[in-house]
Structure formats: C-alpha cells, structure tokens
Design a protein around this motif. Structure first.
Motif, PDB file in Angstrom:
ATOM      1  N   GLU A 236       0.831  -1.218   0.000  1.00 34.99           N
ATOM      2  CA  GLU A 236       0.000   0.000   0.000  1.00 34.99           C
ATOM      3  C   GLU A 236       0.861   1.261   0.000  1.00 34.99           C
ATOM      4  OE1 GLU A 236      -3.680   0.109   2.490  1.00 34.99           O
ATOM      5  OE2 GLU A 236      -2.856  -1.744   3.310  1.00 34.99           O
ATOM      6  N   MET A 237       2.010   1.176   0.658  1.00 37.06           N
ATOM      7  CA  MET A 237       2.893   2.345   0.737  1.00 37.06           C
ATOM      8  C   MET A 237       3.608   2.607  -0.593  1.00 37.06           C
ATOM      9  SD  MET A 237       2.483   3.526   3.787  1.00 37.06           S
ATOM     10  CE  MET A 237       3.868   4.543   4.314  1.00 37.06           C
TER      11      MET A 237
ATOM     12  N   SER B  43      -2.195   5.977  -4.461  1.00 38.80           N
ATOM     13  CA  SER B  43      -3.620   5.955  -4.119  1.00 38.80           C
ATOM     14  C   SER B  43      -3.889   5.277  -2.774  1.00 38.80           C
ATOM     15  CB  SER B  43      -4.416   5.264  -5.223  1.00 38.80           C
ATOM     16  OG  SER B  43      -4.095   3.890  -5.240  1.00 38.80           O
ATOM     17  N   THR B  44      -2.930   4.492  -2.287  1.00 37.92           N
ATOM     18  CA  THR B  44      -3.114   3.827  -0.990  1.00 37.92           C
ATOM     19  C   THR B  44      -2.031   4.220   0.025  1.00 37.92           C
ATOM     20  OG1 THR B  44      -1.913   1.926  -1.904  1.00 37.92           O
ATOM     21  CG2 THR B  44      -4.316   1.789  -1.879  1.00 37.92           C
TER      22      THR B  44
ATOM     23  N   GLY C 174       1.764  18.775  -2.517  1.00 40.66           N
ATOM     24  CA  GLY C 174       0.625  18.264  -3.279  1.00 40.66           C
ATOM     25  C   GLY C 174       1.097  17.534  -4.531  1.00 40.66           C
ATOM     26  N   SER C 175       0.156  17.039  -5.318  1.00 40.94           N
ATOM     27  CA  SER C 175       0.533  16.455  -6.601  1.00 40.94           C
ATOM     28  C   SER C 175       0.836  17.599  -7.577  1.00 40.94           C
ATOM     29  CB  SER C 175      -0.606  15.595  -7.151  1.00 40.94           C
ATOM     30  OG  SER C 175      -1.698  16.414  -7.541  1.00 40.94           O
ATOM     31  N   TYR C 176       1.611  17.295  -8.596  1.00 41.66           N
ATOM     32  CA  TYR C 176       1.958  18.311  -9.603  1.00 41.66           C
ATOM     33  C   TYR C 176       0.692  18.878 -10.238  1.00 41.66           C
ATOM     34  CZ  TYR C 176       3.826  20.401 -13.844  1.00 41.66           C
ATOM     35  OH  TYR C 176       4.114  21.279 -14.868  1.00 41.66           O
ATOM     36  N   GLU C 177      -0.236  17.993 -10.588  1.00 41.61           N
ATOM     37  CA  GLU C 177      -1.464  18.402 -11.271  1.00 41.61           C
ATOM     38  C   GLU C 177      -2.257  19.394 -10.406  1.00 41.61           C
ATOM     39  OE1 GLU C 177      -0.389  15.242 -10.799  1.00 41.61           O
ATOM     40  OE2 GLU C 177       0.349  14.983 -12.852  1.00 41.61           O
TER      41      GLU C 177
ATOM     42  N   GLN D 127       3.644  11.434  -2.232  1.00 48.20           N
ATOM     43  CA  GLN D 127       4.209  10.457  -3.170  1.00 48.20           C
ATOM     44  C   GLN D 127       4.514   9.145  -2.448  1.00 48.20           C
ATOM     45  OE1 GLN D 127       4.728  11.025  -6.692  1.00 48.20           O
ATOM     46  NE2 GLN D 127       3.185  12.449  -5.929  1.00 48.20           N
ATOM     47  N   PRO D 128       4.327   8.007  -3.134  1.00 49.17           N
ATOM     48  CA  PRO D 128       4.595   6.710  -2.475  1.00 49.17           C
ATOM     49  C   PRO D 128       6.079   6.509  -2.177  1.00 49.17           C
ATOM     50  CG  PRO D 128       4.134   6.405  -4.818  1.00 49.17           C
ATOM     51  CD  PRO D 128       3.854   7.854  -4.519  1.00 49.17           C
TER      52      PRO D 128
END
Lengths: 404, 404
Positions: free
Chosen positions: A62-63, A67-68, B389-392, B46-47
């Motif tokens: 998940e990490m 999205s998770t 945040g995300s780039y988008e 980010q993961p």
C-alpha cells in the motif's frame, strides 16, 4: 552556561545486563568450547506469525502506490486498531471506549513517559523487585531523593517488598502514595494477583486518591481462571487506573514495537483535571503515531487466524515454562511463577546470593540466567529464568540442571 | 490526592490545524460541489521509493524465519544504519562518529524529548514564527511562565522574531539563553541561513555557553551552494550543537517514522557532564529502538539506487515549489522560501490578516493553506503554502490564484 538535568546524576548505572554480558564473555574467552544456553533476557525467539507477515507485506505494498499511500498517522492510533483493541476489552466485560486507547511504539516508552503527566512532587510507590523503567523514569523526573547504597534504594520512593511471605503481592504501604506501579503477571517473579486482591488495590486507590499504573504486558500468558487479564475487570478501576499493554510478548513484537495505554475519561485529579486529555496532549506534542505498517501488523493479531497463531506461540513458550518449573521442582528447587507468565523465579539453594548462583550455573552447566538482586534488594537469593528460548535448548538446560 | 502536571494547564489549545479543518468542513458543507485543493499541511503524498519498498519486503521476510528473526533492537539503532548516516556526514566533511548517531522514531519525538536532558530552569530561546513542538514541550517541562494573550507569547521564553527586515534569520537575543532552537531550512518560512551566519551563531553559543538545538529536517531540499546542510559544517559546533534529522521529508517517511539525533561527545555542561551519556540514558530508559524493518527501510535511503530515487522525489516536490513561487510572483505577490525548502511563505495582499487571507483563498478559489499567525505573532500577515501536493493539483491551484 547551560546545565544538564541534575536528576540524571542520581541514577545508578544500569549494570545488570552489562555485568551479565561481561561475565559470560570472560567465561567463554577462558572456555572456548563452552556450549552456553541463554535463559536470561526476556526477548522472544520465535518468528512472527504468518497472518502478521502477510498483513505486513500487504501494508508495504500500500505504501508503494500513491492511491493507498499513508502519510502521517492519527497521533493516537488508527481507528481500525483502536477499535479492535477496545472490542477485546468489551468482550471481556470491560467498559472501554475506542478513544480511550492510545496506540504507541511499546510498553517501555509508555511506562517511561506516563509519569510526565503527573505533578513533579507526586509520591511514587513501586514493588521490590521491579522492572527498572518505573524507577529510573521517576528518578529522571526528580521524584526520588538520593541513592542509598546501604539500603540499595532511592530515598523518597515507597518500596513495596514482594516476598515469599506475602506470596509476591505487596501490602498497602504505610504512607499514602500518589502513583502506584503494579505489574501482573509480574516481571521478574512470574507471579500473579488474584481478582479479589486486585479489587482491594482498586478500592484502596479510590479511597486514598491514588492512581494505579497497571502494566499488563504479560496478560496473554495467563492460564488460570481467577487471574484478572485487566485491571478494568475490577469495579471502580475507571476512576483510579491506567493500563499499559504490549504486543511484544503475546505476538513477538519486541523488534516490531507496538503497544498501547488505556486512560479512562473518568480518571481525574484533585482539581478535576482529566488525565485522558493530558496524555492526548503529550502524544500530540511529543509523538507522531506508530507506523502505518506496524499498526496493520497489530490489527492482524486480532484477526481470527492471527489469534489462533499467536495462541500457539504463547503455548510454545508456556510449554518451556512448564518444563523449567517442574524440572527445577524435581531437582529439589523452590520455584515460583511460570504458570501464568514466561518467567520462573527460583530460590537459590544453600543461601547462595543471586550472583553466586549466577556464577555457579554459568561455570557448572553453562546456563545464563538473571540474578534476582538485580531487580531490587528483595530479589536477593532469587534467580530468574525465562521461557523464551527454543524448546530444544530449554530441554537441554533442564537436563543439565538436574544432573548438576 | 494525586495531582496532574500543572505545567500542562499553561498550554494553549493547538487550534491551528483543527480550526482549519473546521472552516474547510463548514465551507464544503455549504458548497457541496467545491473542488478543494489542499496545500496546507506538511505531509507528503508520493509513495515510497521502489528501493525502500524492496528492502521493507526483504526485512518482513526475515521476521518470518527464526534464523533471521530480529528481537529487541539495540536501543540507539542498528550499526548498519548508524554507520550509513555517519558516513554521509563524514563525506560532507563533518567529523561525526557512528556512536554519536541516535536513531529514533522521528524528528518530532526527538524535538519534543531533547529538552528533558537539560535543567528545569534552563532559559529557552525560540524563533517567531516557529514549529510549535519546541515551545509546547518546554511549557510542559515548566520552563515557561504563563501565556500572555496580549502578546500571544509565553512569559520567560526568549522570542526571536524572524521577519522580512532580518531576512528571516534572527538576531542574537539581548538576554543570554541556555537553549537555542534553530530550524533551517525553516518551517514555516521556507528560508535558509547562510554558512557564515550559522558560523556566527555557533561562535555565539560557544561564547555564552549555550546549546543550539538544530533542526535540519528539510536539508534534502537545499539547492543553493552557500546553504549549510548541517550545523556540523561549522567550526566549533561539536562543543555547542545537537542536530535533529528526519526521514519524513527526504524519503516520504511521515507514516513510516524514522529520524535521528546527533550528539557530539565533546558537548558538556557547566559541570563537565556530557550530554551524549544523558541522551543515551534517556533512550535506554524510555525507548526501545526503532523497528528493525523500519531501520532497514532507512538504510535503503543510503543505497545508490535509493539515493537516486529519493532525489527524484525531492525534485518532484521542488518543481511544485518553483511553480508556486514563480506563479505567485507573476500574480504580484511578495514571496519568500521555496528555493531550498518545500514551503512558500507569502505576504498577504492589502494588509489582510493571515486568517482573512485564509478565508479569502478558500471562498474565492477553494485553496487551503496555513495562516502564518498560527506559527507565532511575527507570522501575522503571512501565509504558508506547501509543495507536497501532486503536480497536477499544484498547477491547477496556481492557475486559480493567478485568475483571482
């Protein structure tokens, strides 16, 4: 110029396990072929249960996906874990809400930190022998006087001897304490407290206005019916008790690090200040939550398959405990504990001191245990063996002792 | 009857992020279709990098096998991790030994706990605006006076304003402090301190006998050459500085929990007491080591592939920072930070208060940031946006602000 915390200067060296290590090293240096069996330290040896491993892998995956992915955890623990823990309490008939569970990185941290939410001049009562963290954390906070080398005790603390005479359950102290540390099933004695006796302590604490800090790290090892698993089984505990629990010994998390503390909302001091909000504030300020993946591993412990697997693991260790207990009895020793705890507390033979017996056991049969006097003066002439070794080594160790 | 720690009663509510949450909830309740973009909290999105994921899985598998299972970790951290960390310092020219690295569960814990090894009457100097943990942990320890609501400050602390006038680097205080908290690259301003200026602070601390508690949690975001990555790049820091570091922002460990503190052995108080041994004793008494699998994840950060991957991740966030910084400048804002830190500190337009601007941004363009006044009175008329945040979303947020 800046000054270090002067209370630390009162601390005595934590020589117990380092002295043991030095003695063992010296012995092996002189006897290179010695086949040492270690039944000293309370660390587990069995691998994590399959259900826990599988939840860990899942959480790691998940990490790896945005999205998770999980960032900062809620300070006080994920709801999925707090709920599972509280649910177990409720099934045991204890009235505990999810938000009275504070998830942490282990019972040692919580045992050490909990004193901080109390006034600096609180009077502290501890058992003798005792787990050193309760003592040292209060010395660091300035609640002790100096160390008295003759008594082997700090001034200003109330010591409650746990001896054969009182079946290792202390009497109420003469002077009224504010904080009372109790640990059952007990480390180091392996002994328990009955439900009736614990109820007496709860009534006493409510009567004098004290808080019981109840360490139940070993509750999973309880096998007998009359032994309480939680102080919250007692009536009135919600106004006088905090309970500290661990995943270290029931699920083998000594290197995984997870624990929790239960602080009931009714628990209030002389001015009506709720300890629940103080502990929450402490967590929020000085802690940032247990890792997500570790909390998932904790939740695995409460799944049906996980429960089954950790019970097997506890049974494995308790088979060792039974082996040690009955083996020593057969060999003529006076033995305590080992029925509801992974610790066996044996009386040294021939009035040997704890350290004399340590040397004797090491040199005669190459077994390492822990001298009881290391846990406090009332531990003198006792010796702790642990059930956390492998079954094979435990069998061999007891054979050696029997032949000694 | 027992008493709670009275110092906790001086603490002000930590209303900042809960007030933000309430305002956002109220707004979304009234505007169900609102497409909110959150650039408020400093949490990563980010993961974890592939190398870290792979080391985590490997370590989990080790925990599944008795022959590779890890129980209690060394209190102060595994040698494999302490060595990797110290090696990075040495490559940067800082003279740090492996055993001066204390591995922990994160910079927040260390920032909160470090004050404990100092005397209760230590005089504390903090920046304004500031990360609240430095302040609150010292209030809990009784080093503050009461809260002064007019000044929005605690009595007895030395506040060091960080303003446009001093380029967000404080002047030496008029009164000599014992403990000086510095954080560079700075949260919340995103600003840095030059090597020369930091050297002046080190010289000052050595001169007056103070300790600098240097929080370098954001060092991975430094892009300019004259900005020090560590206080130990300065001459003389080993006799006056402790450095706190985190894996949260360089490797996305906000939910994984890992950090470390560097305490040089030369750092001694007025009586010659070494803080190194006090911090070791604190760790040994109130902490039981970071989880084995998490320390393995930390070691992955220092592997060549891991280094490459986390640098890409930092670059991703810094692209966002650049976008916010230049976008706001184009829109006519006065903007600080964002070059060597993931935080952008903007001046509110038209003399709006920080909270007025918060409401304005939320209602006009549905963007959530953090009011500067929440970090201290000198943060008034400023506002913090984060690059996490995300780039988008960052692109969309800046477009909205430009059109506002």
């Amino acid at each position: 110029m800046f000054k270090a915390n002067p209370n630390y200067q009162r601390l005595q060296g934590s020589y117990l396990f380092s002295t043991i290590a030095k003695k063992v090293a010296a012995y092996t240096e002189a006897n290179k072929d010695a086949d040492i069996i270690r039944l000293g330290i309370g660390d587990v040896t069995q691998p994590l249960a399959p259900q826990i491993i599988s939840e860990l892998h899942k959480a790691v995956d998940e990490m790896a996906d945005a999205s998770t992915f999980q960032g900062y955890a809620p300070d006080l623990g994920y709801e999925f874990l707090r709920n599972a823990i509280a649910e177990e309490y409720r099934q045991r008939g204890c009235n505990i809400a999810d938000d009275e569970i504070f998830v942490s990185d282990g019972a040692k941290s919580d045992s050490g930190n909990i004193q901080e939410i109390f006034a600096a001049d609180s009077k502290v009562a501890i058992c003798d022998p005792v787990y050193p963290v309760y003592v040292d954390s209060n010395v660091m906070a300035g609640r002790s006087g100096n160390w008295n080398p003759d008594l082997q005790r700090y001034e200003n603390f109330i010591y409650m001897p746990c001896t054969e005479e009182n079946n290792f359950t202390p009497e109420f102290p003469k002077e009224n304490p504010d904080l009372i540390y109790l640990c059952y099933p007990n480390n180091p004695t392996g002994m328990t407290i009955s439900k009736d006796k614990l109820q007496e302590w709860v009534d006493y604490a409510n009567r004098i206005g004290a808080v019981i800090l109840y360490d139940a790290a070993y509750e999973a090892y309880i096998s007998e019916p009359d032994v309480p698993h939680s102080i919250f089984e007692c009536e009135g505990a919600r106004t006088c008790a905090i309970e500290i629990r661990s995943f270290s010994k029931n699920a083998g998390f000594t290197g995984v690090r997870l624990g929790f503390t239960v602080v009931p909302k009714e628990l209030k001091d002389a001015d009506g200040i709720a300890l629940h909000s103080l502990w929450a504030r402490r967590h929020g300020t000085k802690y940032n939550g247990a890792p997500y993946i570790i909390q998932r591993a904790g939740a695995a412990v409460y799944m049906p398959e996980g429960q089954k697997q950790i019970r097997e693991q506890v049974a494995y260790y308790m088979k060792n405990a039974e082996l040690i207990r009955t083996g020593l009895q057969d060999a003529g020793y006076t033995v305590y504990g080992g029925k509801n705890a992974p610790y066996i507390w044996l009386k040294t033979p021939d009035q040997m001191t704890s350290w004399e017996f340590f040397d004797h056991l090491l040199s005669e049969v190459n077994i390492v245990g822990t001298p009881g006097s290391g846990f406090g003066p009332s531990g003198e002439h006792f010796f702790r063996l642990t059930a956390f070794g492998s079954y094979e080594n435990t069998v061999r160790a007891i054979d050696r002792i029997k032949k000694m």
